[in-house]
Write a protein that holds these residues in place. Structure first.
Motif, PDB file in Angstrom:
ATOM      1  N   SER A   1      -2.893   4.896   6.837  1.00 49.60           N
ATOM      2  CA  SER A   1      -4.299   5.133   6.986  1.00 49.60           C
ATOM      3  C   SER A   1      -5.170   5.094   5.538  1.00 49.60           C
ATOM      4  O   SER A   1      -4.393   5.198   4.550  1.00 49.60           O
ATOM      5  N   PRO A   2      -6.266   4.701   5.548  1.00 52.78           N
ATOM      6  CA  PRO A   2      -6.893   4.472   4.180  1.00 52.78           C
ATOM      7  C   PRO A   2      -6.911   5.559   3.323  1.00 52.78           C
ATOM      8  O   PRO A   2      -7.047   6.843   4.061  1.00 52.78           O
ATOM      9  N   GLY A   3      -6.407   5.724   1.995  1.00 53.40           N
ATOM     10  CA  GLY A   3      -6.486   6.633   1.220  1.00 53.40           C
ATOM     11  C   GLY A   3      -5.033   7.295   1.195  1.00 53.40           C
ATOM     12  O   GLY A   3      -5.058   8.358   0.193  1.00 53.40           O
ATOM     13  N   VAL A   4      -4.370   7.173   1.921  1.00 52.57           N
ATOM     14  CA  VAL A   4      -3.094   8.160   1.987  1.00 52.57           C
ATOM     15  C   VAL A   4      -2.177   7.662   0.899  1.00 52.57           C
ATOM     16  O   VAL A   4      -1.610   8.577   0.437  1.00 52.57           O
ATOM     17  N   ILE A   5      -1.889   6.530   0.647  1.00 51.94           N
ATOM     18  CA  ILE A   5      -1.069   6.063  -0.349  1.00 51.94           C
ATOM     19  C   ILE A   5      -2.018   5.572  -1.625  1.00 51.94           C
ATOM     20  O   ILE A   5      -2.772   4.532  -1.589  1.00 51.94           O
TER      21      ILE A   5
ATOM     22  N   ALA B   1     -16.359  22.375  22.692  1.00 54.00           N
ATOM     23  CA  ALA B   1     -16.305  21.071  23.234  1.00 54.00           C
ATOM     24  C   ALA B   1     -14.653  20.657  23.103  1.00 54.00           C
ATOM     25  O   ALA B   1     -14.416  20.007  24.049  1.00 54.00           O
ATOM     26  N   THR B   2     -14.149  21.128  22.144  1.00 55.36           N
ATOM     27  CA  THR B   2     -12.691  20.622  21.910  1.00 55.36           C
ATOM     28  C   THR B   2     -11.965  21.680  20.966  1.00 55.36           C
ATOM     29  O   THR B   2     -12.788  22.002  19.962  1.00 55.36           O
ATOM     30  N   ALA B   3     -10.763  21.934  21.157  1.00 58.15           N
ATOM     31  CA  ALA B   3     -10.068  22.852  20.120  1.00 58.15           C
ATOM     32  C   ALA B   3      -8.432  22.091  20.304  1.00 58.15           C
ATOM     33  O   ALA B   3      -7.885  22.289  21.419  1.00 58.15           O
ATOM     34  N   SER B   4      -8.342  21.655  19.150  1.00 51.45           N
ATOM     35  CA  SER B   4      -6.998  20.794  19.081  1.00 51.45           C
ATOM     36  C   SER B   4      -6.437  21.078  17.814  1.00 51.45           C
ATOM     37  O   SER B   4      -6.883  21.571  16.885  1.00 51.45           O
ATOM     38  N   TYR B   5      -4.949  20.661  17.476  1.00 48.11           N
ATOM     39  CA  TYR B   5      -4.232  20.808  16.399  1.00 48.11           C
ATOM     40  C   TYR B   5      -3.159  19.617  16.261  1.00 48.11           C
ATOM     41  O   TYR B   5      -2.871  19.329  17.234  1.00 48.11           O
ATOM     42  N   ARG B   6      -2.918  19.320  15.139  1.00 50.23           N
ATOM     43  CA  ARG B   6      -1.976  18.271  14.876  1.00 50.23           C
ATOM     44  C   ARG B   6      -1.035  18.858  13.720  1.00 50.23           C
ATOM     45  O   ARG B   6      -1.335  19.757  12.673  1.00 50.23           O
ATOM     46  N   LEU B   7       0.052  18.472  13.836  1.00 51.53           N
ATOM     47  CA  LEU B   7       1.093  19.082  12.506  1.00 51.53           C
ATOM     48  C   LEU B   7       0.903  18.148  11.260  1.00 51.53           C
ATOM     49  O   LEU B   7       0.644  16.995  11.347  1.00 51.53           O
ATOM     50  N   HIS B   8       1.014  18.797   9.926  1.00 54.25           N
ATOM     51  CA  HIS B   8       0.586  18.146   8.809  1.00 54.25           C
ATOM     52  C   HIS B   8       1.688  17.226   8.612  1.00 54.25           C
ATOM     53  O   HIS B   8       2.830  17.410   8.874  1.00 54.25           O
ATOM     54  N   PRO B   9       1.146  15.656   8.257  1.00 56.00           N
ATOM     55  CA  PRO B   9       1.927  14.810   8.005  1.00 56.00           C
ATOM     56  C   PRO B   9       2.965  15.163   6.646  1.00 56.00           C
ATOM     57  O   PRO B   9       2.018  15.748   5.640  1.00 56.00           O
ATOM     58  N   HIS B  10       4.159  14.542   6.469  1.00 52.33           N
ATOM     59  CA  HIS B  10       4.603  14.567   5.340  1.00 52.33           C
ATOM     60  C   HIS B  10       5.383  13.300   5.078  1.00 52.33           C
ATOM     61  O   HIS B  10       6.255  12.695   5.959  1.00 52.33           O
ATOM     62  N   ILE B  11       5.242  12.709   3.821  1.00 50.71           N
ATOM     63  CA  ILE B  11       5.618  11.330   3.785  1.00 50.71           C
ATOM     64  C   ILE B  11       6.319  11.490   2.329  1.00 50.71           C
ATOM     65  O   ILE B  11       6.061  12.088   1.278  1.00 50.71           O
ATOM     66  N   ARG B  12       7.765  10.744   2.254  1.00 53.58           N
ATOM     67  CA  ARG B  12       8.437  10.801   1.037  1.00 53.58           C
ATOM     68  C   ARG B  12       8.824   9.309   0.676  1.00 53.58           C
ATOM     69  O   ARG B  12       9.440   8.771   1.698  1.00 53.58           O
ATOM     70  N   ILE B  13       8.369   8.805  -0.383  1.00 56.75           N
ATOM     71  CA  ILE B  13       8.830   7.382  -0.822  1.00 56.75           C
ATOM     72  C   ILE B  13      10.028   7.596  -1.631  1.00 56.75           C
ATOM     73  O   ILE B  13      10.176   8.283  -2.442  1.00 56.75           O
ATOM     74  N   THR B  14      11.271   7.073  -0.966  1.00 58.84           N
ATOM     75  CA  THR B  14      12.641   7.330  -1.136  1.00 58.84           C
ATOM     76  C   THR B  14      13.020   6.196  -2.129  1.00 58.84           C
ATOM     77  O   THR B  14      14.267   6.411  -2.655  1.00 58.84           O
ATOM     78  N   GLY B  15      12.394   5.086  -2.181  1.00 61.62           N
ATOM     79  CA  GLY B  15      13.085   3.910  -2.845  1.00 61.62           C
ATOM     80  C   GLY B  15      11.848   3.110  -3.591  1.00 61.62           C
ATOM     81  O   GLY B  15      10.714   3.569  -3.500  1.00 61.62           O
ATOM     82  N   HIS B  16      12.395   2.248  -4.375  1.00 56.20           N
ATOM     83  CA  HIS B  16      11.560   1.476  -5.194  1.00 56.20           C
ATOM     84  C   HIS B  16      10.903   0.554  -4.352  1.00 56.20           C
ATOM     85  O   HIS B  16      11.323  -0.371  -3.595  1.00 56.20           O
ATOM     86  N   ILE B  17       9.745   0.374  -4.472  1.00 57.28           N
ATOM     87  CA  ILE B  17       8.658  -0.459  -3.956  1.00 57.28           C
ATOM     88  C   ILE B  17       8.281  -1.746  -4.867  1.00 57.28           C
ATOM     89  O   ILE B  17       7.792  -1.478  -5.973  1.00 57.28           O
TER      90      ILE B  17
ATOM     91  N   GLU C   1      11.898  -4.487   4.874  1.00 61.50           N
ATOM     92  CA  GLU C   1      11.818  -4.392   3.320  1.00 61.50           C
ATOM     93  C   GLU C   1      11.245  -2.802   3.186  1.00 61.50           C
ATOM     94  O   GLU C   1      11.891  -2.335   2.067  1.00 61.50           O
ATOM     95  N   PHE C   2      10.879  -1.973   3.947  1.00 61.26           N
ATOM     96  CA  PHE C   2      10.370  -0.672   3.607  1.00 61.26           C
ATOM     97  C   PHE C   2      11.276   0.401   4.577  1.00 61.26           C
ATOM     98  O   PHE C   2      10.960   1.662   4.283  1.00 61.26           O
ATOM     99  N   ARG C   3      11.771  -0.031   5.509  1.00 59.72           N
ATOM    100  CA  ARG C   3      12.346   0.964   6.405  1.00 59.72           C
ATOM    101  C   ARG C   3      13.425   1.996   5.765  1.00 59.72           C
ATOM    102  O   ARG C   3      13.244   3.186   6.249  1.00 59.72           O
ATOM    103  N   ASP C   4      14.067   1.603   4.823  1.00 54.47           N
ATOM    104  CA  ASP C   4      14.987   2.636   4.119  1.00 54.47           C
ATOM    105  C   ASP C   4      14.483   3.171   2.723  1.00 54.47           C
ATOM    106  O   ASP C   4      14.993   3.795   1.998  1.00 54.47           O
ATOM    107  N   LYS C   5      13.027   2.969   2.531  1.00 52.56           N
ATOM    108  CA  LYS C   5      12.481   3.621   1.267  1.00 52.56           C
ATOM    109  C   LYS C   5      11.377   4.517   1.370  1.00 52.56           C
ATOM    110  O   LYS C   5      10.585   4.772   0.828  1.00 52.56           O
ATOM    111  N   VAL C   6      11.204   4.972   2.835  1.00 46.75           N
ATOM    112  CA  VAL C   6      10.187   6.130   2.959  1.00 46.75           C
ATOM    113  C   VAL C   6      10.741   6.941   4.094  1.00 46.75           C
ATOM    114  O   VAL C   6      11.374   6.225   4.982  1.00 46.75           O
ATOM    115  N   GLU C   7      10.469   8.214   4.004  1.00 42.34           N
ATOM    116  CA  GLU C   7      10.899   8.903   5.116  1.00 42.34           C
ATOM    117  C   GLU C   7       9.654   9.621   5.990  1.00 42.34           C
ATOM    118  O   GLU C   7       8.470   9.909   4.972  1.00 42.34           O
TER     119      GLU C   7
END
Length: 352
Positions: free
Chosen positions: A255-259, A226-242, A290-296
């Protein structure tokens, strides 16, 4: 394993607020100037990973790690268009007094998925139908009034007999050795409740249906998914103090559960990446100054999350094996053609 080098920047496709960076790898994927990247089977198998993450009766999700996008996309396209299936191709209409035209009804019948294992049926190479290349079904339904219906009844299914023509009413007509071959799993639609037509008293449908083997590149009815698809695995780096007061807002940007939130050595709350694969990469976090330079944000270019939904006789986990088998056949054809060119022989290539 390939997962050991997850922080390697070469593997990352960067996600910025308004654009995507580091999209292309190299002219020759996996090769970099001044380095030895000659093909090595031992190195390739060490970095290759296939892992099923979820499987159900009709779908599965698996990770394919350590291959180039060209390989992943080839498998996706083969799953859709080149893995063989059985579907109704020829419809012989003897009587059809329903409101649905013959051609429309024939098209609907062709799209009904069947439970027939394609490995048990041969490709039909000519116009001759045999028990080795054709499965025959019969559909004969006539609608009449239900004499036992209550007075004033308004529900068609109770007022009439056979008011709905369903896929369960397709009757298999075994021929030759088919009864012995399919004794454990008689040919039938995978879903018995597909509505094919609606009838009213006096209307009738009578037809014979011939199902044959084919591939999705010829018609979508032969596509096993019915469908066959793929996506690239996400990668998140928190680089600064929150800052602790901003943590709930930071968590809500994903998304819920990611952080997740945990307590550090100083006894303060801090966010951490709990489940990166669940992130949909909305880039919401990059909208906040406030988050732009603290996450990649990035995606791993050789880590593919496949999602396959089966709509035929194949178990979803079997589909990848079938796709690889088809790919190997295609590669062998190219190899034979290349070998013929080396000796100066002309050869016609049929990729199926």
């Amino acid at each position: 394993m390939a997962l050991s080098s997850i922080e390697d920047a070469r593997r990352h496709v960067r996600i910025h607020a308004e654009r995507v960076g580091h999209v292309s790898s190299t002219d020759f994927p996996g090769y970099y100037p001044g380095e030895d990247h000659s093909w090595n089977l031992k190195y390739f198998t060490k970095n290759l990973l296939v892992k099923i993450q979820r499987v159900s009766a009709r779908s599965c999700e698996f990770d394919l790690v350590g291959v180039d996008a060209s390989i992943a996309n080839a498998l996706r396209r083969i799953l859709i268009a080149d893995v063989p299936m059985i579907a109704i191709e020829h419809v012989y209409v003897w009587n059809n007094t329903s409101v649905i035209h013959d051609e429309v009804l024939a098209h609907r019948l062709g799209l009904v998925p069947l439970n027939v294992d394609p490995s048990l049926i041969e490709m039909k190479e000519d116009e001759v139908a045999t028990d080795r290349n054709t499965i025959v079904f019969r559909l004969h339904v006539a609608c009449g009034r239900n004499k036992d219906a209550a007075k004033g009844e308004t529900v068609p299914q109770k007022m009439y007999i056979n008011s709905d023509v369903l896929s369960s009413q397709l009757e298999w007509q075994p021929a030759g050795e088919q009864e012995a071959i399919f004794q454990d799993n008689p040919p039938a639609p995978t879903n018995p409740n597909i509505l094919l037509a609606k009838l009213r008293p006096g209307q009738e449908i009578e037809m014979d249906l011939h199902a044959i083997k084919g591939i999705g590149s010829e018609h979508a009815k032969w596509s096993p998914v019915a469908t066959a698809s793929y996506r690239l695995h996400p990668h998140i780096r928190i680089t600064g103090h929150i800052a602790p007061p901003s943590i709930p807002k930071f968590v809500s940007c994903f998304s819920p559960g990611v952080i997740g939130v945990r307590t550090n050595a100083q006894g303060r709350d801090e966010p951490y990446v709990a489940a990166a694969r669940q992130e949909g990469m909305s880039r919401e976090v990059l909208r906040h100054e406030e988050f732009r330079d603290k996450v990649e944000l990035s995606r791993i270019r050789d880590w593919f999350i496949f999602n396959i939904q089966s709509e035929g006789p194949y178990a979803p986990e079997r589909l990848l094996v079938e796709a690889i088998s088809v790919m190997r056949d295609k590669i062998s054809v190219v190899r034979r053609a290349a070998a013929a060119l080396e000796v100066g022989t002309e050869v016609d290539i049929d990729m199926g």
